[in-house]
Enzyme design. Structure first.
Site, PDB file in Angstrom:
ATOM      1  N   CYS A 162      34.210   4.597  64.093  1.00  0.00           N
ATOM      2  CA  CYS A 162      35.079   5.588  63.510  1.00  0.00           C
ATOM      3  C   CYS A 162      35.338   5.245  61.980  1.00  0.00           C
ATOM      4  CB  CYS A 162      36.454   5.258  63.879  1.00  0.00           C
ATOM      5  SG  CYS A 162      36.624   5.901  65.595  1.00  0.00           S
ATOM      6  N   HIS A 189      41.203   6.869  61.165  1.00  0.00           N
ATOM      7  CA  HIS A 189      42.389   6.353  61.361  1.00  0.00           C
ATOM      8  C   HIS A 189      42.827   5.264  60.369  1.00  0.00           C
ATOM      9  CE1 HIS A 189      40.613   2.564  63.114  1.00  0.00           C
ATOM     10  NE2 HIS A 189      39.574   3.455  63.478  1.00  0.00           N
TER      11      HIS A 189
END
Length: 418
Positions: A393, A377
């Protein structure tokens, strides 16, 4: 209807300040003031996406079931990256050429090693040339190199004209992709190859601020309280310079330094910005997230490295997973959903939905993985990429994440390496 992927990881991110060292023998450094870095919380929670995730064959832990051919490609890519890591000179002055450096004649660019004065003007930036022993700091030659690296798909992150780890990694990736020894050192040979790739195009251009630039929409500020964020129409940019920095892949402070007399609030005002690409090569079939290097590497179907990004990949408290996974879907402008059952932010004891925007907790794009709760992201803080921790992440600058999201397909293999 939104499909929600549950994310329950939290960590306080501490921004790392960057100091700038001057080289008094050649170029003119910018006078940069060092500010105390802020401390923010960026917990990742249930994330609402606007497209269903693809189903991929996987184990109960989400690790992808891959074919023997895919495993062969993974092994080859891992060996390539291991050799790259072993060759990189992580302690080198980025601009200091080793005695064994060989100058090439791939372009008409001057090959003199005599120091060349350069300034922070448009002409000075575009005419900045390589010279021996540049040294560490913030100089026009690095600014021009950053743009050329970006355009050659070896992203240096936020362009700021400064030597450093992200610059070294970008140079090393460029060298690997172009058949040069991947030392990470900006040699004359590497410079000439960058100039050849740039094909005569300027690295910096004059840009005229438009009515649309000033119109926005913009937010007056982004409050820290999720309850207040949830009431906003969007987590927009808060100022024109923030928007322009992202548009041109530039560190916001660097943009201001290059344009000290600009007001950034007048239609027709001319400013200096980068001339950058906004696309990646086609046919990306393998993504390797290298935790140690804090780097994301892209490979094509021929198992050739075709791109790289600096990345923030997990932390010691909330490490990224190990193993091999698959991309399950891409969600531009995701909603960010807060649930107090996962963690309590401030005094918020009820679920909240935070609107999309570049200043959202995961930036403005989400690339989901078959490992539940993990993905690739963006971020509202591009200048901190690879310098801070994430919640497990893979965090990229918004522009790098968006570039990747446009080209990556569901089913693409994602491998985490230590």
């Amino acid at each position: 209807m939104f499909v929600r992927s549950i994310l329950a990881l939290s960590l306080s991110c501490i921004f790392a300040g960057t100091s700038f060292a001057a080289n008094t023998h050649a170029e003119q450094p910018l006078n940069v003031s060092k500010a105390n870095p802020p401390v923010i919380q960026d917990p990742i929670d249930p994330l609402a996406i606007d497209a269903p995730s693809a189903s991929v064959p996987s184990t109960s832990t989400g690790e992808a079931i891959i074919s023997p051919e895919e495993q062969k490609d993974l092994n080859q890519a891992a060996n390539t990256l291991q050799n790259l890591e072993n060759t990189e000179d992580s302690t080198a002055d980025i601009g200091s050429a080793p005695a064994s450096s060989v100058a090439t004649t791939t372009t008409a660019e001057p090959t003199t090693t005599a120091p060349v004065k350069a300034s922070w003007t448009l002409d000075g930036l575009n005419n900045a040339t390589w010279y021996d022993n540049i040294g560490k700091g913030q100089f026009p030659v690095y600014a021009r190199a950053h743009v050329m690296l970006n355009n050659a798909h070896a992203s240096p992150g936020a362009i700021d004209g400064t030597s450093g780890k992200n610059t070294l990694k970008a140079i090393s990736s460029f060298q690997q992709m172009n058949g040069l020894k991947p030392t990470g050192v900006l040699t004359q040979e590497t410079w000439n190859a960058l100039v050849a790739k740039q094909a005569g195009k300027p690295a910096f251009v004059e840009y005229t601020i438009t009515e649309a630039d000033l119109k926005g929409p913009y937010a007056k500020s982004i409050p820290g309280d999720y309850a207040l964020q949830a009431k906003m129409p969007g987590l927009y940019f808060t100022r024109v310079t923030e928007m322009l920095g992202e548009k041109f892949h530039m560190d916001e402070d660097f943009l201001k330094k290059l344009n000290p007399k600009a007001s950034f609030n007048k239609v027709g005002e001319k400013i200096i910005v980068t001339s950058i690409r906004n696309e990646l090569p086609e046919n990306i079939t393998l993504i390797v997230a290298h935790k140690g290097a804090k780097q994301l590497y892209l490979f094509n179907a021929q198992n050739q490295m075709v791109g790289s990004f600096p990345a923030t990949i997990g932390s010691s408290d909330t490490p990224s997973p190990t193993g091999t996974y698959k991309v399950t879907g891409v969600a531009p402008n995701p909603w960010y959903s807060y649930s107090p059952s996962n963690f309590v932010q401030g005094k918020n004891l009820k679920p909240l939905s935070l609107p999309p925007g570049p200043n959202g907790p995961v930036g403005n794009i989400w690339i989901g993985l078959s490992k539940k709760s993990f993905g690739i992201h963006g971020t509202p803080n591009p200048s901190t990429i690879s310098k801070t921790a994430s919640h497990g992440c893979i965090r990229l600058t918004n522009w790098d994440a968006n570039d990747l999201g446009k080209k990556v397909k569901s089913g693409t293999t994602v491998k985490f390496l230590e």
